[in-house]
Design an enzyme around this catalytic site. Structure first.
Site, PDB file in Angstrom:
ATOM      1  N   PHE A 107     -17.489  11.050   4.905  1.00 55.54           N
ATOM      2  CA  PHE A 107     -16.734  10.193   3.831  1.00 55.54           C
ATOM      3  C   PHE A 107     -16.972   8.812   3.706  1.00 55.54           C
ATOM      4  O   PHE A 107     -16.865   8.206   4.703  1.00 55.54           O
ATOM      5  CB  PHE A 107     -15.305  10.905   4.053  1.00 55.54           C
ATOM      6  CG  PHE A 107     -14.388  10.277   2.847  1.00 55.54           C
ATOM      7  CD1 PHE A 107     -14.290  10.889   1.800  1.00 55.54           C
ATOM      8  CD2 PHE A 107     -13.964   9.016   2.959  1.00 55.54           C
ATOM      9  CE1 PHE A 107     -13.265  10.472   0.796  1.00 55.54           C
ATOM     10  CE2 PHE A 107     -12.982   8.413   2.012  1.00 55.54           C
ATOM     11  CZ  PHE A 107     -12.725   9.168   0.905  1.00 55.54           C
ATOM     12  N   ASP A 133       0.819  -1.317  -0.006  1.00 53.14           N
ATOM     13  CA  ASP A 133       0.150  -0.147  -0.037  1.00 53.14           C
ATOM     14  C   ASP A 133       0.935   1.347   0.128  1.00 53.14           C
ATOM     15  O   ASP A 133       2.182   1.191   0.272  1.00 53.14           O
ATOM     16  CB  ASP A 133      -1.027   0.017   1.217  1.00 53.14           C
ATOM     17  CG  ASP A 133      -1.860   1.116   1.152  1.00 53.14           C
ATOM     18  OD1 ASP A 133      -2.314   1.560   0.126  1.00 53.14           O
ATOM     19  OD2 ASP A 133      -2.445   1.305   2.361  1.00 53.14           O
TER      20      ASP A 133
END
Length: 733
Positions: free
Chosen positions: A543, A391
């Site tokens: 979000f 990542d």
């Protein structure tokens, strides 16, 4: 305790077309493992449950007492390599095929089996002890007799459980109350979804308003929860209080949940248990324990088959040279036994002993302290890694954001010009009241707006559109009274679910507009002159990875103005804001500098517009069917023709020694792939800065393709992704 949690969640979704998860036995329905159905859970009354639910027990063992020996033997002899030596040993019971004493075949085989059984037993015991530790953790439960202690394995659906700070959540629960004065808490979910960011959770408003936690047992209320499923990012439910006048109904979403295997990061919370045992989100996302075998063992197994085929050929040739005389078929078996040492049984012994030594060396390596070998059957696989998937945020980078750029379209401010932003904010709050009121007038057009007023509006929007909570600590103890009375800057710490938002709020503080207080319904900002601005939080739209944006509706208590603020990724905000000719270009420029870009916009609402929206929004949130779609439709009715205020750019700095580490991996022949959801330009810049790719390598961009879902051929919908092969290294966005 989070490091000892033995759960290993699978990050991808599984298909559950029949909404049934296989139980541990044919009688799983009797154990509470039947068809998954929605449920009604009464607060503090587990005896009112509508059906039997599974025990809240975590079990990660591969075998039980009865299946251990058969299971170990089956896993050993299902491969030809081990089966070959078993057949050799069994053949010595036939007098015509016996070539020597039985112990010459059975002792080595028995030694190998004993080593294997002991190794598997040790791993099972360790797994049992880890499970026992988790299942034996003590929690406080609210009951009619007061607060009582209960083990994690004794928790039932409907129990009211108290979870302290830094304590693991024992079961899937609905968040009812918190000790935090701001009326919220944060979770650490790294053991559930691998994300290091904290998650904000909100209690049920009706229960949070109760004077004490004991009052939860005095009200008549229940939770309606959807059937158990594997989706950890969504939840649909309702909370109903029947003894109110009128009855209270509140919608429940993912913001009101506390999933098992998460850890409370702030405050003390009280929740009602809705799922236990096999129905936990974390357990349903965990693959069943299985016997692991390495690639090296598979290759040895394949070579054994080849050598056995060669033995058969040689034996046939030897019998053919004797013209197949006499009992030639017995001669074939005898030749097979004579040449059987071509595949020595000592190889099997050496492999097992070598793996045990490798595992011991890994655990004792001083350069990697604290390493635990969970599977001693595959330690050699570490030396065969050829691809590394990494990542970007939090792995190659530190996940600690630093504000770098504010762009208003016609003017941009970098780190060397932030003093200009500070002077504009100072002048906006120190100019005469009539001038300030004129700049806020609804009739003010873009042409009449000065740079100072535009900077002020942008900074104010950034200071409001977030989920950051200021916490005041003195001598390590949270002091909310100090926060409400004096707002001491030296004691203030910002808590948020994302470091991006913390960096934005810290930047607004540096330029003069400071977030000093917040709870579920209000927010306080302090101006450069020391004045406190009070805002009422009317609605928050958090979000999500699907929407890629978050919004908030606030009312300015001094003027009564209602404003809808929103920030998000440029790919979604471009279709929401009013037409402009600079958004796409400037986002690309900032992304090429390696900055993470957010677009900030606002929209003024009248009281009538907000009341109409609120009525439709509340009705959509109470819907049980297609709630997400209905809520999104109502919110999208506001997301039209919003005024574009600014762009923000934050930088995520690289981890220490990430460049030499990637170089060592490259020299070892390991291909590194970087996975990220950032813009292609941002990801490319980070890959170059981290030396994932060299400056002289060419980057080839494969444009995104769309795959449509069809039920006939089994294709699934794939979102657009960018694949960027970079020389010998590759990067996936």
């Amino acid at each position: 305790m989070t490091d000892n949690i033995p759960l290993q969640p699978v990050r991808h979704k599984k298909r559950h077309d029949n909404k049934r998860r296989d139980g541990c036995c044919p009688w799983s329905r009797c154990c509470g493992g039947g068809d998954f159905r929605p449920r009604t859970v009464w607060l503090g009354h587990p005896e009112k449950r509508e059906q039997r639910y599974p025990r809240n027990v975590i079990n990660n063992q591969k075998y039980n007492f009865f299946t251990f020996l058969p299971g170990v033997l089956f896993n050993q002899f299902k491969y030809f390599f081990n089966l070959y030596f078993l057949l050799l040993a069994c053949s010595q019971f036939v007098n015509e095929l016996r070539l020597g004493a039985l112990y010459t075949y059975w002792v080595p085989l028995g030694f190998v089996l004993i080593i294997t059984i002991v190794r598997e037993a040790v791993e099972e015991v360790r797994c049992f002890l880890r499970d026992k530790e988790v299942n034996s953790q003590i929690y406080s439960k609210l009951s009619t007799r007061g607060t009582v202690k209960v083990k994690s394995s004794g928790i039932q659906v409907g129990d009211l459980i108290i979870v302290e700070k830094n304590q693991r959540v024992p079961a899937d629960m609905i968040f009812l109350r918190t000790s935090e004065r701001n009326g919220s808490c944060f979770l650490r979910t790294d053991q559930l979804d691998g994300e290091t960011d904290w998650k904000l959770r909100l209690p049920v408003a009706c229960t949070q308003r109760l004077p004490t936690a004991a009052d939860l047992l005095q009200i008549r209320s229940f939770v309606y929860a959807e059937e158990p499923n594997i989706d950890i990012h969504n939840f649909i439910g309702t909370f109903t209080r029947e003894d109110g006048d009128p009855p209270v109904n509140e919608s429940l979403s993912i913001e009101n949940t506390l999933w098992a295997s998460t850890v409370i990061a702030s405050g003390t919370v009280v929740g009602v248990v809705i799922y236990t045992g096999k129905e936990l989100r974390s357990v349903m996302n965990t693959s069943n324990p299985r016997h692991k075998i390495g690639l090296f063992d598979l290759e040895v197994n394949c070579l054994t088959k080849i050598l056995f085929g060669a033995l058969v050929v040689v034996s046939l040739v030897m019998v053919a040279l004797q013209h197949f005389a006499g009992r030639w078929y017995l001669q074939i078996f005898r030749f097979l036994l004579l040449f059987s040492n071509i595949v020595p049984i000592s190889l099997r012994v050496n492999l097992d002993m070598g793996k045990m030594v490798f595992s011991w060396m890994i655990k004792k390596d001083s350069k990697i302290p604290g390493t635990v070998v969970r599977a001693s059957t595959i330690p050699e696989q570490l030396g065969r890694i050829s691809y590394l998937l990494t990542d970007k945020t939090g792995t190659l980078t530190q996940n600690e954001m630093v504000f770098r750029r504010l762009h208003l379209g016609t003017v941009a401010y970098g780190m060397d010009s932030m003093d200009e932003v500070q002077s504009h904010v100072f002048s906006a709050y120190t100019q005469p009241p009539q001038d300030l009121q004129a700049s806020r007038a609804p009739g003010a057009t873009k042409v009449r707006k000065t740079i100072s007023s535009r900077v002020h509006e942008a900074v104010k929007a950034i200071a409001l559109v977030h989920n950051v909570t200021p916490v005041y600590e003195a001598n390590g103890v949270t002091d909310q009274a100090e926060a409400e009375q004096h707002y001491e800057d030296t004691c203030r710490v910002y808590q948020a679910s994302s470091p991006d938002e913390v960096s934005l709020v810290q930047w607004t503080e540096s330029v003069g507009l400071t977030l000093v207080g917040r709870d579920q319904s209000s927010m306080q900002l302090r101006t450069p002159s020391g004045q406190i601005l009070n805002f009422t939080i009317l609605q928050i739209f958090p979000f999500t990875y699907e929407s890629k944006r978050m919004g908030i509706i606030v009312r300015d208590e001094s003027t009564g103005e209602i404003t809808f603020y929103m920030k998000g990724a440029d790919v979604v905000m471009a279709g929401i804001v009013q037409y402009n000719d600079w958004l796409e270009e400037e986002c690309g420029n900032m992304a090429r500098e390696g900055l993470r870009v957010l677009v900030v916009a606002k929209k003024s609402l009248t009281e009538e517009q907000y009341q109409d929206f609120e009525a439709r929004y509340v009705q959509a949130k109470l819907s049980v069917h297609d709630r997400s779609l209905k809520v999104a439709t109502v919110i999208e009715s506001l997301e039209m023709e919003m005024e574009l205020l600014c762009l923000t750019g934050v930088e995520d700095q690289l981890q220490a020694d990430v460049r030499p580490t990637l170089e060592i991996l490259r020299n070892a022949g390991i291909k590194v792939w970087m996975l990220t959801g950032d813009k292609l330009e941002t990801a490319t810049c980070t890959a170059k800065n981290a030396h994932l790719v060299t400056r002289n390598q060419d980057i080839h961009v494969f444009r995104p393709q769309q795959f449509l879902e069809t039920e006939d051929n089994g294709w699934h919908h794939m979102k657009n992704r960018h694949l960027v092969p970079c020389g010998s290294q590759r990067h996936l966005d």
